[in-house]
Enzyme design. Structure first.
Site, mmCIF file in Angstrom:
data_model
loop_
_atom_site.group_PDB
_atom_site.id
_atom_site.type_symbol
_atom_site.label_atom_id
_atom_site.label_comp_id
_atom_site.label_asym_id
_atom_site.label_seq_id
_atom_site.Cartn_x
_atom_site.Cartn_y
_atom_site.Cartn_z
ATOM 1 N N HIS A 29 7.625 -2.009 7.308
ATOM 2 C CA HIS A 29 9.001 -2.137 7.806
ATOM 3 C C HIS A 29 9.982 -2.145 6.632
ATOM 4 O O HIS A 29 11.097 -1.670 6.745
ATOM 5 C CB HIS A 29 9.169 -3.413 8.641
ATOM 6 N N ASP A 132 16.348 -5.562 10.525
ATOM 7 C CA ASP A 132 15.128 -5.144 11.211
ATOM 8 C C ASP A 132 15.123 -5.679 12.649
ATOM 9 O O ASP A 132 15.694 -6.729 12.948
ATOM 10 C CB ASP A 132 13.911 -5.687 10.454
ATOM 11 N N SER A 301 -0.796 0.696 5.496
ATOM 12 C CA SER A 301 -0.721 -0.443 4.578
ATOM 13 C C SER A 301 -1.353 -1.703 5.150
ATOM 14 O O SER A 301 -1.506 -2.690 4.448
ATOM 15 C CB SER A 301 0.749 -0.729 4.259
ATOM 16 N N GLU A 386 6.105 11.435 7.249
ATOM 17 C CA GLU A 386 5.844 11.957 5.896
ATOM 18 C C GLU A 386 4.935 13.184 5.934
ATOM 19 O O GLU A 386 5.098 14.115 5.152
ATOM 20 C CB GLU A 386 5.244 10.846 5.023
HETATM 21 N N1 UDP Z 1 1.822 3.854 1.917
HETATM 22 C C1 UDP Z 1 1.625 4.299 0.618
HETATM 23 N N2 UDP Z 1 0.398 4.131 0.057
HETATM 24 C C2 UDP Z 1 -0.630 3.551 0.709
HETATM 25 C C3 UDP Z 1 -0.436 3.107 2.043
HETATM 26 C C4 UDP Z 1 0.795 3.279 2.611
HETATM 27 O O1 UDP Z 1 2.540 4.839 -0.009
HETATM 28 O O2 UDP Z 1 -1.707 3.447 0.147
HETATM 29 C C5 UDP Z 1 3.152 3.991 2.530
HETATM 30 C C6 UDP Z 1 3.245 5.236 3.374
HETATM 31 O O3 UDP Z 1 3.740 6.307 2.612
HETATM 32 C C7 UDP Z 1 4.205 4.793 4.469
HETATM 33 C C8 UDP Z 1 3.932 3.305 4.611
HETATM 34 O O4 UDP Z 1 3.366 2.898 3.386
HETATM 35 O O5 UDP Z 1 5.534 4.989 4.069
HETATM 36 C C9 UDP Z 1 2.968 2.985 5.730
HETATM 37 O O6 UDP Z 1 3.634 3.012 6.925
HETATM 38 P P1 UDP Z 1 2.984 3.538 8.265
HETATM 39 O O7 UDP Z 1 4.036 3.411 9.327
HETATM 40 O O8 UDP Z 1 2.437 4.889 8.072
HETATM 41 O O9 UDP Z 1 1.736 2.616 8.540
HETATM 42 P P2 UDP Z 1 1.498 1.015 8.570
HETATM 43 O O10 UDP Z 1 1.399 0.593 7.169
HETATM 44 O O11 UDP Z 1 2.648 0.402 9.317
HETATM 45 O O12 UDP Z 1 0.219 0.865 9.315
#
Ligand code: UDP
Length: 503
Positions: A29, A132, A301, A386
């Site tokens: 977020h 948020d 993440s 992305e």
């Molecule tokens: N991300 C990253 N490297 C990692 C894991 C995640 O840069 O190893 C970034 C990814 O580019 C995105 C965000 O963290 O911008 C993850 O958000 P997403 O909504 O895809 O998934 P969540 O983390 O909420 O499950």
């Protein structure tokens, strides 16, 4: 009189807008909301991001970069009351390493901070706030200050529309069994899912259902909402959502593309490591690979898999015969899993078939590398946007949050993805009972990477072009941003006119 107005507000009609951004305490977020904050700063608006020290580590490098470019942006730190809620120092976010039993305490800490945030809104005198969705109270705080509150939604328009359809019509209650398919009613397209794929709070009411109701009410009372999306990505759902909610909303995405134009921005994002061997490693490895030949396998993440699932993924990747980068996390105290993964890493390093990144990957840099040919993704909304931006097809493997709705967009609406056939929603901090079999993973990878899926890749490429157009002058996201800033300027101007004394 005119001159006096000029003196107060700079050039005629131009006001220096001041804003506050308040992200939630979780990485995925924080990342898009901070990208949005940086976009506002890029457009000449004064930006203060309020957060706690540990959460600031996710983005401080990006803010420092922007500040060194002369943009008016900074972080205002507020200490998290860890001791007061019985947490160790530094545990102040909902992330992959947060023990589930700590979550209620983090919420308690956040509640303790509320008056402090509110005092800052008062003292810093912003013209508007962007907060948020998980800070619904901020709509009342903004009303007291007579300033607009704009809500940030972490999800897609389709996901919000689908959740709204379930809340309103409860189609899942008529399904014969948990695995029986039902149609999500009232949506622009015929989308089907099963009860087990719905988030638990939509399946049957719980505490979270109440929170989501409060959030929706706060959205209705807000000036409008911001999404990391763009018109051509989900236009029908954007229109639908605005209709059913009756609120203003602006898609200003892809924010990752717009806010991170230099390699330095892309590398600084998230838990970036200092320039080190490992980062060099993936880059060197990827540069030896043919165009569009490598899979990027990542589950966001917040996710961890049990050993049984890690084994299935490893075998599927090996059996697929494709080269891959796998972003993987160890589970504490799982010696067996750890040993297996280390053995697997050694093996694929020797064969040069795979590269494992432990923990955090520089995702934006990896996705734009020409060697990447597709993703295996959990359908986290930021990752979907992305990969669309990078023009890549996806193998979809939804896990929690609104991932199963996002899968509908990727596979059924946009037709740029192949599903592994995940059947069961689970909480982000639980393993759940489903283990997706290696054959299903391998099969989906095979279809996505096959020559027959040329159409899939062509559509992904077309959307990538649309993403780039959206943020350019005259593009939908660019126009939305300009229109929103114009309205916010107008609000400030009329307020100032109301308070300017007549001579
Ligand atoms: N991300 C990253 N490297 C990692 C894991 C995640 O840069 O190893 C970034 C990814 O580019 C995105 C965000 O963290 O911008 C993850 O958000 P997403 O909504 O895809 O998934 P969540 O983390 O909420 O499950």
């Amino acid at each position: 009189r005119k001159n006096r107005k000029r003196g107060r507000m700079g050039k005629e009609g131009e006001v220096n807008l001041k804003s506050i951004f308040l992200p939630f305490l979780s990485t995925s977020h924080i990342i898009p909301l901070v990208d949005m904050a940086r976009l506002f700063a890029m457009h000449g608006i004064d930006v203060t991001i309020i957060t706690t020290p540990q959460n600031a580590t996710v983005f401080q490098k990006s803010v420092d970069l922007d500040s060194s470019r002369g943009r008016s942006i900074r972080t205002h730190l507020v200490n998290f009351p860890a001791a007061q809620v019985g947490l160790l120092p530094g545990i102040e976010a909902f992330n992959v390493d947060t023990p589930p039993e700590m979550a209620p305490r983090i919420y308690m800490g956040l509640a303790i901070l509320q008056p402090c945030f509110e005092q800052l809104f008062h003292d810093l005198r912003p013209d508007f706030i962007v907060t948020d969705m998980f800070h619904p109270w901020t709509v009342e705080a903004a009303a007291k200050l007579r300033i607009p509150r704009i809500m940030f939604h972490g999800a897609s328009y389709l996901a919000r529309s689908a959740a709204h359809a379930v809340e309103q019509y409860a189609p899942h209650l008529a399904a014969k069994s948990d695995n029986d398919r039902f149609v999500l009613p009232g949506l622009p397209e015929r989308l089907e899912m099963t009860r087990l794929q719905l988030p638990d709070w939509l399946r049957s009411p719980n505490q979270y259902t109440e929170l989501m109701k409060t959030i929706k009410e706060s959205e209705k009372k807000s000036y409008g909402s911001l999404f990391n999306s763009f018109y051509d990505l989900e236009s029908a759902y954007y229109e639908h959502y605005k209709d059913v909610m009756g609120t203003k909303s602006w898609g200003i995405g892809p924010v990752s593309l717009w806010a991170n134009q230099d390699d330095s921005d892309k590398a600084a994002r998230g838990y970036a490591k200092e320039e080190d061997e490992e980062e060099e490693g993936w880059h060197k490895w990827l540069n030896t690979k043919a165009k569009s030949s490598v899979l990027y396998v990542s589950f966001g993440s917040m996710n961890k898999f049990p050993y049984s699932q890690l084994v299935e993924i490893a075998h599927a990747l090996e059996d697929s015969g494709k080269d891959f980068i796998w972003v993987v996390r160890k589970n504490d105290g799982d010696g067996e899993g750890e040993k297996f993964l280390e053995g697997f890493e050694k093996k694929v390093k020797e064969s040069k078939k795979g590269y494992l990144i432990w923990g955090w990957a520089p995702q934006l840099l990896i996705l734009e590398n020409p060697a990447i040919g597709g993703l295996v993704t959990h359908c986290g909304w930021n990752t979907v946007v992305e990969s669309v931006n990078a023009g890549l097809p996806m193998v979809t493997w939804p896990l929690f949050a609104e991932h199963f709705f996002n899968e509908k967009l990727v596979v059924d609406v946009l037709k740029i993805g192949v599903s592994v056939g995940a059947k069961e929603w689970r909480n982000w901090n639980q393993f759940g009972s489903e283990v997706v079999k290696r054959e299903d993973i391998e099969n989906a990878i095979g279809v996505m990477m096959s020559e027959e899926s040329e159409e899939l890749r062509r559509r992904a490429k077309t959307l990538s072009d649309a993403a780039k157009r959206a943020i350019q002058n005259g593009g939908s996201s660019h126009n939305n941003m300009k229109e929103l800033i114009r309205e916010l300027n107008q609000i400030k101007l009329s307020k100032a006119q109301q308070t300017t004394p007549t001579p």
